[in-house]
Design an enzyme around this catalytic site. Sequence first.
Site, PDB file in Angstrom:
ATOM      1  NE  ARG A   1     -44.906 109.214  96.731  1.00  0.00           N
ATOM      2  CZ  ARG A   1     -43.711 109.399  96.196  1.00  0.00           C
ATOM      3  NH1 ARG A   1     -43.013 108.374  95.816  1.00  0.00           N
ATOM      4  NH2 ARG A   1     -43.251 110.620  96.019  1.00  0.00           N
TER       5      ARG A   1
ATOM      6  CE1 TYR B   1     -37.217 116.247  93.927  1.00  0.00           C
ATOM      7  CE2 TYR B   1     -38.537 117.124  95.713  1.00  0.00           C
ATOM      8  CZ  TYR B   1     -37.934 116.056  95.078  1.00  0.00           C
ATOM      9  OH  TYR B   1     -38.056 114.789  95.602  1.00  0.00           O
TER      10      TYR B   1
ATOM     11  NE  ARG C   1     -43.315 103.990  90.850  1.00  0.00           N
ATOM     12  CZ  ARG C   1     -42.053 104.371  90.674  1.00  0.00           C
ATOM     13  NH1 ARG C   1     -41.418 104.044  89.575  1.00  0.00           N
ATOM     14  NH2 ARG C   1     -41.419 105.079  91.602  1.00  0.00           N
TER      15      ARG C   1
ATOM     16  CG  ASP D   1     -45.308 114.712  92.674  1.00  0.00           C
ATOM     17  OD1 ASP D   1     -45.115 113.562  93.078  1.00  0.00           O
ATOM     18  OD2 ASP D   1     -44.411 115.577  92.641  1.00  0.00           O
TER      19      ASP D   1
ATOM     20  NE  ARG E   1     -48.507 107.011  87.115  1.00  0.00           N
ATOM     21  CZ  ARG E   1     -47.932 107.441  86.013  1.00  0.00           C
ATOM     22  NH1 ARG E   1     -48.635 107.692  84.948  1.00  0.00           N
ATOM     23  NH2 ARG E   1     -46.636 107.640  85.971  1.00  0.00           N
TER      24      ARG E   1
END
Length: 368
Positions: free
Chosen positions: A38, A165, A42, A87, A51
């Site tokens: 990552r 998921y 963010r 992703d 973004r």
Amino acid sequence: MSKDGINIPKDFPQLQNDTFLRAVRGEKTEHVPVWCMRQAGRYLPEFREFRAGKDFFETCQSPESCCELTLQPLRRFPFDAAIIFSDILVVPQAMGMEVQMVPGKGPTFPTPLKEPEDLQRLSAKVDVNKELGYVFKAITLTRHRIEGKVPLIGFTGAPWTLMSYMIEGGGSSTHSKAKRWLYRHPQSSHMLLKMLTDVIVEYLLAQVAAGAQALQVFESHAGILGPVEFKDFSLPYLRDIARRVKERLKEGGQDVPMIVFAKDAHYALEDLSQSHYEVVGLDWTVDPRSARERTGGKVSLQGNMDPCALYAPKEHISDIVKKMLEGFGTRNYIANLGHGLYPDMDPENVGAFVEAVHTHSRQMNIQI
Ligand code: 1CP
């Protein structure tokens, strides 16, 4: 010329910093290579700014945006590898499932798989170039724009993590809906895991064709399985992926290192180290020395500082890194965190982590 008429030249700039690739092969390097899971995320103000107001998966579908986000952390820190911004959930999307990124909630599947009959909704044969061509274009574009600074890593989610998921419909703390399938519908579970494996193999091969120089397989939800279920529902598919990808690459005279990161699967370290992957990624719950003993020196190890250690003052981060390096040694080792960076982390401390890896490992190499 590619199928959709876009010209993708492959004359990539020459690689200047191959420390990561040499460490994977067990060769001597001046310093231990380092990157962060990552690292495009963010915690970077420029990432948040870029973004802002944009839909997550639309960003994933824009090669220009993925390229920019991949390069952002490299402008700040001397990382030794980059990972393509994308992703893991683009694979279920390619198989026909809808996935939305809900701000504040995370990935959400409006119509998750509920019963084995729902498998019929999935495309069994996915044309990865058609459905995931945007990822390959992002990789090719980034290989050019990265100007050979560091190698570019491609990635995928592993079958069990993606299955969980697809059934849970999003993140979960118990994964009980997905695990219910394993216990109640083992045959259908294997059918789904096999379908995912087939798509993942093609997906990874196409990433290499597009320019990926290493591949990481994220089994982020390994820890929710115990050793018995892991051996049944995860390990065979992880092995199958590496075996098939390597075989097909070999046919074309290619060889690309593969990393397996099965989070919280400390019980499976021995098995993972004998699964055709060159590198085993470790979370922070594993002691470096015992990981070395248990993996027998055949594979390289990657990890594993607790991401939360980045909340510590910089001098303390440096001490933690030094201990980690002493535990792993400087050969066959790639420094990383034990999981991804969190959005509230201070970029300055990420810089301190990278610097500590480089400085301490150089010093240790001089002393050897
Ligand atoms: O708006 C945003 O930016 C959302 C945050 C975010 C980011 C930056 C998500 C949503 N995905 C990503 C990019 C991403 N995802 C990368 C490339 C960037 C980099 O690493 O530098 C990678 C490799 C991933 C892989 C990924 N996605 C994993 C495996 C790694 C891991 O964290 O274990 C997983 C589990 C996902 C699913 C996902 N995507 C995003 C979130 C918040 C999640 C986790 C959801 C959950 O289970 O709660």
